[in-house]
Structure formats: structure tokens, C-alpha cells
Enzyme design. Structure first.
Site, mmCIF file in Angstrom:
data_model
loop_
_atom_site.group_PDB
_atom_site.id
_atom_site.type_symbol
_atom_site.label_atom_id
_atom_site.label_comp_id
_atom_site.label_asym_id
_atom_site.label_seq_id
_atom_site.Cartn_x
_atom_site.Cartn_y
_atom_site.Cartn_z
ATOM 1 N N GLU A 105 -40.917 11.620 -55.247
ATOM 2 C CA GLU A 105 -42.332 11.207 -55.263
ATOM 3 C C GLU A 105 -43.170 12.125 -54.368
ATOM 4 O OE1 GLU A 105 -41.164 7.082 -54.433
ATOM 5 O OE2 GLU A 105 -42.518 6.533 -56.072
ATOM 6 N N GLU A 125 -34.504 4.236 -57.867
ATOM 7 C CA GLU A 125 -34.889 2.943 -57.291
ATOM 8 C C GLU A 125 -34.368 1.768 -58.106
ATOM 9 O OE1 GLU A 125 -36.782 5.595 -57.434
ATOM 10 O OE2 GLU A 125 -38.024 5.809 -55.642
HETATM 11 C C1 3H9 Z 1 -37.200 4.792 -52.331
HETATM 12 O O1 3H9 Z 1 -37.232 5.990 -52.206
HETATM 13 C C2 3H9 Z 1 -38.400 3.931 -52.469
HETATM 14 C C3 3H9 Z 1 -39.656 4.690 -52.743
HETATM 15 O O2 3H9 Z 1 -39.838 4.822 -54.146
HETATM 16 C C4 3H9 Z 1 -40.842 3.963 -52.236
HETATM 17 C C5 3H9 Z 1 -40.884 3.697 -50.774
HETATM 18 C C6 3H9 Z 1 -42.157 3.064 -50.349
HETATM 19 N N1 3H9 Z 1 -31.709 5.943 -47.064
HETATM 20 O O3 3H9 Z 1 -24.112 8.859 -50.866
HETATM 21 P P1 3H9 Z 1 -23.607 9.584 -49.676
HETATM 22 C C7 3H9 Z 1 -26.906 7.589 -46.502
HETATM 23 S S1 3H9 Z 1 -35.742 3.919 -52.332
HETATM 24 C C8 3H9 Z 1 -30.841 5.752 -46.062
HETATM 25 O O4 3H9 Z 1 -22.239 9.267 -49.209
HETATM 26 P P2 3H9 Z 1 -23.747 12.082 -51.107
HETATM 27 C C9 3H9 Z 1 -25.706 6.853 -47.033
HETATM 28 O O5 3H9 Z 1 -25.791 5.484 -46.758
HETATM 29 C C10 3H9 Z 1 -34.543 5.165 -52.007
HETATM 30 N N2 3H9 Z 1 -29.589 6.236 -46.061
HETATM 31 O O6 3H9 Z 1 -23.745 11.167 -49.804
HETATM 32 C C11 3H9 Z 1 -24.588 7.535 -46.284
HETATM 33 O O7 3H9 Z 1 -24.572 7.000 -44.986
HETATM 34 P P3 3H9 Z 1 -23.216 6.879 -44.154
HETATM 35 C C12 3H9 Z 1 -34.214 5.883 -53.251
HETATM 36 C C13 3H9 Z 1 -29.217 6.940 -47.115
HETATM 37 O O8 3H9 Z 1 -23.906 13.457 -50.637
HETATM 38 C C14 3H9 Z 1 -25.073 8.972 -46.192
HETATM 39 O O9 3H9 Z 1 -26.476 8.927 -46.390
HETATM 40 N N3 3H9 Z 1 -33.120 6.761 -52.980
HETATM 41 C C15 3H9 Z 1 -30.065 7.186 -48.201
HETATM 42 O O10 3H9 Z 1 -22.596 11.726 -51.974
HETATM 43 C C16 3H9 Z 1 -24.463 9.880 -47.220
HETATM 44 O O11 3H9 Z 1 -24.636 9.300 -48.503
HETATM 45 C C17 3H9 Z 1 -31.864 6.445 -53.289
HETATM 46 O O12 3H9 Z 1 -31.580 5.419 -53.831
HETATM 47 C C18 3H9 Z 1 -31.369 6.651 -48.145
HETATM 48 N N4 3H9 Z 1 -32.256 6.838 -49.121
HETATM 49 O O13 3H9 Z 1 -25.027 11.666 -51.915
HETATM 50 C C19 3H9 Z 1 -30.881 7.507 -52.886
HETATM 51 N N5 3H9 Z 1 -29.415 7.917 -49.115
HETATM 52 O O14 3H9 Z 1 -22.748 8.273 -43.931
HETATM 53 C C20 3H9 Z 1 -29.520 7.074 -53.124
HETATM 54 C C21 3H9 Z 1 -28.178 8.140 -48.619
HETATM 55 O O15 3H9 Z 1 -23.642 6.166 -42.920
HETATM 56 N N6 3H9 Z 1 -28.636 8.009 -52.494
HETATM 57 N N7 3H9 Z 1 -28.058 7.549 -47.414
HETATM 58 O O16 3H9 Z 1 -22.291 6.074 -45.007
HETATM 59 C C22 3H9 Z 1 -27.909 8.883 -53.213
HETATM 60 O O17 3H9 Z 1 -28.030 8.963 -54.420
HETATM 61 C C23 3H9 Z 1 -26.948 9.711 -52.470
HETATM 62 O O18 3H9 Z 1 -26.767 9.182 -51.190
HETATM 63 C C24 3H9 Z 1 -27.344 11.193 -52.337
HETATM 64 C C25 3H9 Z 1 -26.312 11.885 -51.405
HETATM 65 C C26 3H9 Z 1 -27.281 11.839 -53.702
HETATM 66 C C27 3H9 Z 1 -28.722 11.315 -51.739
#
Ligand code: 3H9
Length: 695
Positions: A105, A125
Site C-alpha cells: 500500500e 490481509e
Molecule cells: C496490514 O498490512 C494491514 C494494512 O493493510 C493496513 C494497516 C492499517 N508484522 O514468515 P516468516 C514476523 S496487515 C509483524 O517466518 P519469511 C513473523 O512473525 C499485515 N511481524 O519469514 C516472524 O517472527 P518471528 C499484512 C511479522 O521470510 C518473522 O517476521 N502482512 C510480519 O518466511 C519472520 O516471518 C502480512 O500479512 C508483520 N506484518 O516470510 C505479512 N510479517 O521470527 C505476512 C512477518 O518472531 N507475512 N512477521 O517468528 C509474510 O507473508 C511473511 O512473514 C513474509 C516473510 C513473506 C513477509
């Protein structure tokens, strides 16, 4: 505190770096930092353009999910994005790795977007029970059109750079260094006097969007039943067409907050963290060395073995499949090829990908051909004597470093390991059918399995696109043991007055893809029949046992594969039809067992199925078979289709309350006897007012 955003000048271009490892989540400090650096660049007369780039592994993983539900700290992500969009100097997002959720975004609010080949863009999301809440539903359709935007928002999937470029989501894919490429791109924008392209000002042709929304609602109706977020996503994109930008944004905010507060989103957010938590094993340190897995072998090329082999090929790992007979091998390999052909015809993979994957799979009938594999996954028939023989041969044939993994779903991994001289290298890797599709891998730790073997297999799960959960040895492990506690109650309900379609409807309405009887027909009833025959020897004589499933199998009805099981099926159809023959059989068995059939309410069906399942989960936790309650949730979400918006059985249990479940279980125990005795852990939680999430 270290700055999470930093700024540097490269000639006339200001470069803003997001630096919040591991994924540059846009928490408050990052939001503040971006606004500060953008303002600094805009105020600097030497600077003519700005580039936003992520340090580390990606651009940004989006809003910081851990902040949700906590007190809000300014500025809002929308304001950050507006600052970029309203900048009087061109702002370019330079994207490597993931730019997802709020990260995308932010990029959408920039005037231009440059990616490198690693870029993956998406709005996930919906997987958290949310809709994009920082303008994603308003800007994306303006930029790339309604239909592709809906596809991205509703699937939550990530799109590679080439596709994003084709859609106009990226303006350029840089070869070489991304930051340098983006700086050059920004300089070019300035020298060519290109306009500040504000996504919010782009227009959508309402004619072109006509009909898409209704069609989309219909197409998601089954999968999205009972869910809030998918429908709010559609409505919000619809608003982008029908309403002025500011009004669309106001509505998007309203829907976002509604979803954020919902129990559904809480369940899905729990599942997100639970999945990641499951990778952490308290007594296996994160820095435990892992063995490289460069080649694999699979023993058995039946449905399971073939599916497991596909996982390796899909991840680019060469795999040798071993079968005892050439005929069975050819048949298995042909099924693998057919599965890939199906994926090509559905557009999931290209012909070229299929060819590459097939080329990684080699068949053999000779153990010598698997001697050098780094891991062997055994998926032969569930028979302990056979497995012991197979493991003795593997132990002799395979190189000493090889990990020997068993796909057994019920047998004792320690007994299997004892047939080898390398019990430290023996582990269970329980895949779920169809193994190339289902994401769960129950990794079963034996008494002697080494830390290195555990760490290697947990990492391997991720490499081959699975979610690995480490569990201990017991009959059925976590998943099937709980499944049994649930499905046997479902069978007793039939004896007491319900019919298969009534039970299945309640479970389907709860959110499972299907109920226990339809699931049995899909999986094949003969599998469970064999397991029950094996268990018959050890089953206590006074334990209640429903004979209905056996009686159905005795009639040669094994489910969908014989067009008849708990239901009947028209030739070529997978739709279960209630079958009077089975209803008659059920009524007959009720009579034989002396049951007076009664009306059973939907609520009773739900409690009778789900509470014993939860109760068994409690016992599993007491015994240390699962490490934590959230691991049990992950097993059930990814292995059995437990509705993710309910967060898994243990999370759901906390929503209902341990006290209420304990009361019902105590009543059921009084009525039905020992097998429904509440677990001591459940009793403790009920007494203390705590939940499984507090353990
Ligand atoms: C949003 O954006 C809302 C908006 O539209 C509006 C807002 C107003 N936040 O998956 P991994 C942590 S909603 C906090 O193993 P990878 C995860 O918990 C958000 N933490 O790594 C983990 O922590 P830990 C929309 C996050 O390389 C560590 O990072 N976004 C977030 O396999 C490593 O993660 C999503 O839904 C986050 N947003 O994959 C993103 N993301 O080491 C979903 C990750 O303590 N995330 N962590 O266990 C993903 O798809 C994958 O994490 C990503 C990395 C591809 C980013």
C-alpha cells in the site's frame, strides 16, 4: 533505540531505507521515520526525487501485526502514504523481496514502482481476516483494473515481478543493483519532466467493472461462507468504482476496523503467529546445525509416496522413488505425471515447470540407487513387521549420514528406529493426503531422534512448502488421535438418532470443508477399517464401539472410490447423496444395540463432536505430545481443515471457555462413561478461569 529508518543523499536523489528486521514491518517507529525522512527530502533544495527502499531481505511485510489491538501511536499508515503521494518531488518505491500488505500500500502511494527479479507483491490481509486498510482497495483497482485487483485482494497470494510488470503494478524491473537502478530511474523521471502520477487520481471505467462484483461474490460463496472479510474486500473495491476516492477510503477504514475487531480476524491472526511459533523447539536451539538436503528418496510410489516425491521436485530437489515392483512404479510415476498435467491445464504451473519437475523424479526398484540420498522418506504399507524389514535394509544400504524418515500415521516411531543402528537419524514425517497439496507435516520425534535430525527436518518442511509441527510418539500422534476422539462420537450420534448428512451439515456449517462422514468417503473407508482391525486386539472389552463403519465396509462400500460409502455417488460425481440403504442399516444397528432413537439438536451434535476433540487435545498437552496448545491448532488447521477463522480447536476452546466445555464434558461423562471423562488439564483450567492460551 536504533533508528528504524535512515536516509542518505545520492546526488540529487534522497534514499530512504526501511531498516526494521526481519521484514521491515511498518510499526509506529517506522511510520514516524518514513514521514521524517520524506519531509527532510522535500525540504532539501538539492534533492529532486526520493527513492524508498527496504534493507535486509525485503521491502516490507506490511503493517506490524503485533501492534493490532494495542493502543495506537501516530502517525497512521494512511498518513505516511499520503505524505509520499502528496510529495512535490517524485517518490519511487524500490522493491526487492516481499512488498505486501501495508508495504505494498505504501508502494501504491508512491508515484512509481521499480522492482528487481526477487520482488513479490500482494495484499495478504484476507488471510488475517482483514481487508487492506491503508488504501489498497482504492488504489490498486485504479492502477491495474478491477478484475486483477479483486484477484489479488481476495486470494492474498503474492505475485512475481514479471507478472506485476505485465499488470502495470511495477513500472520497471531493474537488472543489477536495485537501489542504484531506482536512483537512475528517479533521475530519469526528473530529467524527462515526467508528471507526479498520483494513483488516487487515476479513474476507473464503471462500464468495464459491470457484473464483475456479483460474479465474484457467487464464485467465492462456498469457500467464504460465514466469513466477513472476503465480502468486505469486494464491497470496498466496488466502492473504488462507485464512490469518490475520499469516500471510498472512509468506507475502507470502517470495514477494516470492523474486521480487526472480529473474532474471525483474531482467530486468523492467532493462526499466523501459531504457525511461526511452531518452528521454535524449546530444547533444540535455533543455531543447531542442519544437514544439507540436496537429494531425497521416497519409498513407495502409491498415492502418498507419489505426492511426497512431488513436494521435493516442486522445491527443485532431485528425488528417487523406489517401488518393489516395476509395474507399481510405472503406475505411480504415471499418476505423478497426470497430476502435473492437471496443474498445467488449470494454469497453476507452466509446461516448462512441469517438465523441469518431472525431470527431477527418477524411479527405481533397486535400493542401491538410493544409497546416496540425504533423506529417505518411507511411505510403505502400515505394517510394523514390513517397516522393520524395510528399515533394516535402509540402514544397511543408505550412507551413514542419511536421515531415515517414516510417513507412518499410527505406528511407533521408536520401534521402527530400533530396527536400525542409527536411531538418532530416525524421525517421523507424517504427511497428509493428498501429500502434494496438504500443508501439514507432523514431524514425530522419537526418544532417540537427535537435535540435528529434528532441526534438519523442521527446516526441510519449510523448504518444501509445508508447515512442520514437532510432536511426540503416541498412537495417532496429535492429529489422528484427536480425529479418532471426534469421529467415534460422530458414529455414536448415528446410533443414538442422527443421520450422516445431519452430522456433516453441522460440521460444514461450523466451517470445515466437509463433515466426518463425507471426509471418510473421500479418504477411503478401508484405511480406517484396517486400523480398527489392528486395534481390535487391544481394545478393552467394555469400551463402547460402533460397528456401523465396519458393516459398511463389509458391503464393499469403501467411499468415493467405490461410488458408495456413508453416502452414494453418481458415476463420475463427488457429491454425496444420502443413501436409504445406509439409513436403514443405521436404524437397524440402533435397534440391535438397544438405542431408542431420538431427535438430536445441531448444538448437541457440535458439542459432542468438538468437545471430545478438545478434551483429547488437553490430554495430548498434559502428556507433552504437543509442545504447546497453538501447535495443536496448527495441526488441525493445516491437516484437517479446521476453520482458520476459529483459530484452531484450542483457540476455539478458549473462546467457548474451559468452564463451559468442562461442564458439558462432565455431563457427557456421566451419560456415556469413561471415554468422555474430562481431562485433568481441562478441569484445572475450568477451576482457575484460565485458557489453553495461558499455558
Ligand atoms: C496490514 O498490512 C494491514 C494494512 O493493510 C493496513 C494497516 C492499517 N508484522 O514468515 P516468516 C514476523 S496487515 C509483524 O517466518 P519469511 C513473523 O512473525 C499485515 N511481524 O519469514 C516472524 O517472527 P518471528 C499484512 C511479522 O521470510 C518473522 O517476521 N502482512 C510480519 O518466511 C519472520 O516471518 C502480512 O500479512 C508483520 N506484518 O516470510 C505479512 N510479517 O521470527 C505476512 C512477518 O518472531 N507475512 N512477521 O517468528 C509474510 O507473508 C511473511 O512473514 C513474509 C516473510 C513473506 C513477509
Amino acid at each position: 533505540m536504533a533508528e528504524l529508518v535512515d536516509y542518505e543523499k545520492r546526488g540529487t536523489v534522497g534514499v530512504v531505507f526501511l531498516d526494521n528486521p526481519p521484514v521491515n514491518a511498518m510499526g509506529a517507529a517506522v511510520r514516524q521515520g518514513v514521514v521524517k525522512c520524506l519531509t527532510q527530502a522535500c525540504d532539501d533544495p538539492d534533492i529532486q526525487a526520493v527513492v524508498l527502499v527496504g534493507r535486509g531481505r525485503c521491502f516490507s511485510g506490511g503493517a506490524d501485526i503485533r501492534e493490532f489491538g494495542k493502543p495506537f501511536e501516530s502517525p497512521h499508515l494512511r498518513e505516511v502514504i499520503d505524505t509520499a503521494e502528496n510529495s512535490p518531488k517524485p517518490v519511487v518505491a524500490a522493491i526487492h523481496g516481499t512488498a505486501v500488505g501495508g508495504g505494498l500500500e505504501l508502494a501504491l502511494g508512491c508515484h512509481y514502482r521499480v522492482g528487481d527479479k526477487s520482488a513479490r507483491l500482494g495484499l495478504p490481509e484476507i488471510k488475517l481476516g482483514l481487508l487492506p486498510g491503508a488504501g489498497g482497495t482504492q488504489r490498486l483497482p485504479r492502477l491495474i483494473g478491477v478484475e486483477p485487483a479483486l484477484g489479488i485482494v481476495l486470494s492474498g497470494e503474492y505475485m512475481p515481478a514479471d507478472k506485476a510488470l505485465a499488470l502495470g503494478l511495477l513500472d520497471e524491473v531493474a537488472e543489477g543493483g536495485l537501489a542504484e537502478g531506482a536512483v537512475t530511474f528517479a533521475e530519469r523521471l526528473v530529467s524527462e519532466g515526467r508528471p507526479l502520477r498520483k494513483t488516487r487520481e487515476l479513474t476507473i471505467d464503471p462500464e468495464g467493472a459491470a457484473g464483475i462484483f456479483e460474479k465474484t461474490r457467487k464464485s467465492i460463496a462456498r469457500k467464504a461462507r460465514g466469513l466477513i472479510a472476503p465480502y468486505r474486500c469486494i464491497e470496498s473495491v466496488e466502492n473504488a468504482v462507485a464512490l469518490p476516492y475520499d469516500e471510498g477510503m472512509a468506507k475502507e477504514r470502517e470495514y477494516f476496523l470492523e474486521c480487526l475487531e472480529s473474532e474471525q480476524s483474531k482467530g486468523q491472526r492467532h493462526a499466523f503467529f501459531a504457525e511461526r511459533q511452531a518452528t521454535k523447539i524449546p530444547d533444540v536451539p535455533a543455531d543447531t546445525p542442519v544437514q544439507p538436503i540436496e537429494t531425497a528418496a521416497v519409498l513407495g510410489c502409491g498415492t502418498m509416496g507419489g505426492g511426497i516425491a512431488m513436494n521435493f521436485a516442486n522445491a527443485g530437489i532431485p528425488v528417487t522413488v523406489l517401488e518393489a515392483e516395476a509395474e507399481a512404479l510405472d503406475k505411480g510415476l504415471a499418476i505423478i505425471a497426470k497430476n502435473y498435467t492437471g496443474s498445467v491445464s488449470r494454469g497453476r504451473i507452466t509446461q516448462e515447470q512441469m517438465d523441469r519437475r518431472l525431470a527431477l523424479i527418477t524411479g527405481t526398484t533397486d535400493y542401491a540407487d538410493i544409497a546416496e540420498a540425504d533423506i529417505v522418506i518411507e511411505a510403505v504399507f502400515e505394517d510394523m513387521d514390513l517397516k522393520k524389514r524395510v528399515y533394516a535394509t535402509l540402514d544397511e544400504t543408505c550412507k551413514p549420514a542419511a536421515i531415515l524418515a517414516t510417513n507412518t500415521s499410527t505406528l511407533d516411531v521408536d520401534e521402527i528406529a530400533a530396527a536400525t543402528k542409527r536411531p538418532g537419524k530416525v524421525i517421523g514425517t507424517h504427511f497428509f493426503s493428498p501429500a502434494n497439496v496438504m500443508k501439514l507435516m507432523e514431524n514425530v520425534r522419537g526418544a532417540k531422534t537427535s537435535d540435528e535430525t529434528i532441526a534438519t527436518v523442521m527446516k526441510l518442511s519449510k523448504t518444501i512448502g509445508k508447515v512442520g509441527v514437532l510432536v511426540g510418539v503416541c498412537d495417532g500422534f496429535v492429529g489422528n488421535r484427536m480425529l479418532y476422539a471426534y469421529t467415534r462420537q460422530a458414529a455414536f450420534l448415528l446410533e443414538e438418532g442422527a443421520l450422516p448428512h445431519q452430522v456433516d451439515k453441522v460440521i460444514y456449517d461450523f466451517g470445515f470443508p466437509m463433515g466426518p462422514f463425507a471426509m471418510g468417503d473421500l479418504a477411503g473407508l478401508d484405511v480406517g477399517w484396517r486400523i480398527r482391525q489392528r486395534r481390535a486386539k487391544t481394545r478393552p472389552k467394555d469400551e463402547r464401539y460402533s460397528p456401523i463403519a465396519d458393516r459398511i465396509c463389509e458391503r464393499g462400500r469403501f467411499g468415493q472410490k467405490t461410488n458408495a460409502g456413508w453416502y452414494r455417488y453418481e458415476e463420475g460425481s463427488r457429491t454425496p447423496q444420502p443413501d436409504p440403504e445406509i439409513e436403514e442399516l443405521i436404524v437397524q444397528v440402533s435397534g440391535e444395540l438397544g438405542f431408542e432413537r431420538r431427535e438430536i439438536s445441531e448444538q448437541e451434535i457440535l458439542e459432542r463432536c468438538m468437545y471430545p476433540l478438545i478434551n483429547e487435545g488437553a490430554k495430548i498437552l498434559e502428556e507433552g505430545i504437543a509442545i504447546r496448545a497453538s501447535d495443536v491448532d496448527v495441526v488441525w488447521i493445516y491437516g484437517y481443515g479446521f476453520p482458520v477463522h476459529r483459530g484452531g480447536p484450542m483457540f476455539y476452546a478458549d473462546r467457548v471457555g474451559a468452564k463451559a466445555i468442562h461442564e458439558t464434558m462432565s455431563r457427557l461423562h456421566d451419560q456415556h462413561g469413561e471415554m468422555l471423562r474430562p481431562a485433568p488439564l481441562l478441569a484445572d483450567l475450568a477451576k482457575s478461569g484460565k485458557g489453553f492460551g495461558d499455558l
